[in-house]
Motif scaffolding. Sequence first.
Motif, PDB file in Angstrom:
ATOM      1  N   VAL A   2     -22.835 -21.303  -7.828  1.00  0.00           N
ATOM      2  CA  VAL A   2     -22.032 -21.818  -6.648  1.00  0.00           C
ATOM      3  C   VAL A   2     -21.591 -20.521  -5.977  1.00  0.00           C
ATOM      4  CG1 VAL A   2     -20.054 -23.119  -5.511  1.00  0.00           C
ATOM      5  CG2 VAL A   2     -21.682 -24.078  -7.365  1.00  0.00           C
ATOM      6  N   GLN A   3     -21.898 -20.302  -4.541  1.00  0.00           N
ATOM      7  CA  GLN A   3     -21.084 -19.196  -3.944  1.00  0.00           C
ATOM      8  C   GLN A   3     -20.535 -19.684  -2.605  1.00  0.00           C
ATOM      9  OE1 GLN A   3     -24.415 -16.360  -3.683  1.00  0.00           O
ATOM     10  NE2 GLN A   3     -23.125 -14.943  -4.896  1.00  0.00           N
ATOM     11  N   THR A  28     -24.054 -29.196  -3.442  1.00  0.00           N
ATOM     12  CA  THR A  28     -24.278 -30.349  -2.470  1.00  0.00           C
ATOM     13  C   THR A  28     -23.318 -30.167  -1.575  1.00  0.00           C
ATOM     14  OG1 THR A  28     -25.511 -31.511  -4.458  1.00  0.00           O
ATOM     15  CG2 THR A  28     -25.236 -32.562  -2.321  1.00  0.00           C
ATOM     16  N   PHE A  29     -23.506 -29.524  -0.481  1.00  0.00           N
ATOM     17  CA  PHE A  29     -22.408 -29.167   0.141  1.00  0.00           C
ATOM     18  C   PHE A  29     -21.767 -30.695   0.939  1.00  0.00           C
ATOM     19  CE2 PHE A  29     -19.849 -26.566   2.926  1.00  0.00           C
ATOM     20  CZ  PHE A  29     -19.871 -27.478   4.401  1.00  0.00           C
ATOM     21  N   ALA A  97     -12.408 -23.030   0.275  1.00  0.00           N
ATOM     22  CA  ALA A  97     -12.417 -23.505  -1.226  1.00  0.00           C
ATOM     23  C   ALA A  97     -13.188 -24.920  -0.863  1.00  0.00           C
ATOM     24  CB  ALA A  97     -11.216 -23.705  -1.848  1.00  0.00           C
ATOM     25  N   ALA A  98     -13.637 -25.411  -2.171  1.00  0.00           N
ATOM     26  CA  ALA A  98     -14.388 -26.888  -2.312  1.00  0.00           C
ATOM     27  C   ALA A  98     -13.892 -27.746  -3.129  1.00  0.00           C
ATOM     28  CB  ALA A  98     -15.894 -26.450  -2.303  1.00  0.00           C
ATOM     29  N   ASP A 110     -12.378 -26.800  -6.931  1.00  0.00           N
ATOM     30  CA  ASP A 110     -13.237 -26.522  -7.874  1.00  0.00           C
ATOM     31  C   ASP A 110     -13.975 -25.209  -7.797  1.00  0.00           C
ATOM     32  OD1 ASP A 110     -14.985 -29.747  -7.938  1.00  0.00           O
ATOM     33  OD2 ASP A 110     -13.169 -29.034  -9.073  1.00  0.00           O
ATOM     34  N   TYR A 111     -14.253 -24.696  -6.332  1.00  0.00           N
ATOM     35  CA  TYR A 111     -14.871 -23.442  -6.079  1.00  0.00           C
ATOM     36  C   TYR A 111     -14.059 -22.459  -5.027  1.00  0.00           C
ATOM     37  CZ  TYR A 111     -18.543 -25.817  -8.653  1.00  0.00           C
ATOM     38  OH  TYR A 111     -19.409 -26.366  -9.452  1.00  0.00           O
ATOM     39  N   TRP A 112     -13.901 -21.458  -5.052  1.00  0.00           N
ATOM     40  CA  TRP A 112     -13.436 -20.517  -4.220  1.00  0.00           C
ATOM     41  C   TRP A 112     -14.327 -19.533  -3.613  1.00  0.00           C
ATOM     42  CZ3 TRP A 112      -8.493 -21.246  -2.319  1.00  0.00           C
ATOM     43  CH2 TRP A 112      -7.818 -22.005  -3.072  1.00  0.00           C
ATOM     44  N   GLY A 113     -13.990 -18.829  -2.445  1.00  0.00           N
ATOM     45  CA  GLY A 113     -14.568 -17.634  -2.017  1.00  0.00           C
ATOM     46  C   GLY A 113     -13.770 -16.654  -2.391  1.00  0.00           C
ATOM     47  N   LYS A 114     -14.119 -15.432  -1.867  1.00  0.00           N
ATOM     48  CA  LYS A 114     -13.484 -14.170  -2.382  1.00  0.00           C
ATOM     49  C   LYS A 114     -12.546 -13.943  -1.046  1.00  0.00           C
ATOM     50  CE  LYS A 114     -16.803 -12.270  -5.507  1.00  0.00           C
ATOM     51  NZ  LYS A 114     -17.407 -10.888  -5.777  1.00  0.00           N
TER      52      LYS A 114
END
Length: 122
Positions: A2-3, A28-29, A97-98, A110-114
């Motif tokens: 995931v990115q 799965t966006f 973030a997602a 769950d997920y982060w960008g930089k």
Amino acid sequence: QVQLVESGGGLVQAGGSLRLSCATSGLTFSSYAMHWFRQAPGKEREFVTAIGWSGGNTYYANSVKGRFTISRDNAKNTVYLQMNSLKSEDTAVYYCAADHNLSRIPNDMDYWGKGTLVTVSS
């Protein structure tokens, strides 16, 4: 893998506008709520805005309500943040973030960008 990759940050004068983008891959966006948080120097990361899976539900921090607009394009797996009437206090690193659920809590994501840096000069 995931990115989440943010772009669009930069230096802008107070009163100006910027549009941030967050391009995603590996997830799965359309099944994720998407969020923007920000962190100013010396401060904790704070919630800015969020959008539900279909884009029908949006939430904003009081500090940005009426000035910022979140949107998403599920065909492009991308979420956007349009920022208008920028103020010096909006200066921060902005993170996308997602999470499957809408939340204002950073630890829920769950997920982060930089991140991408937004600097507003007064």
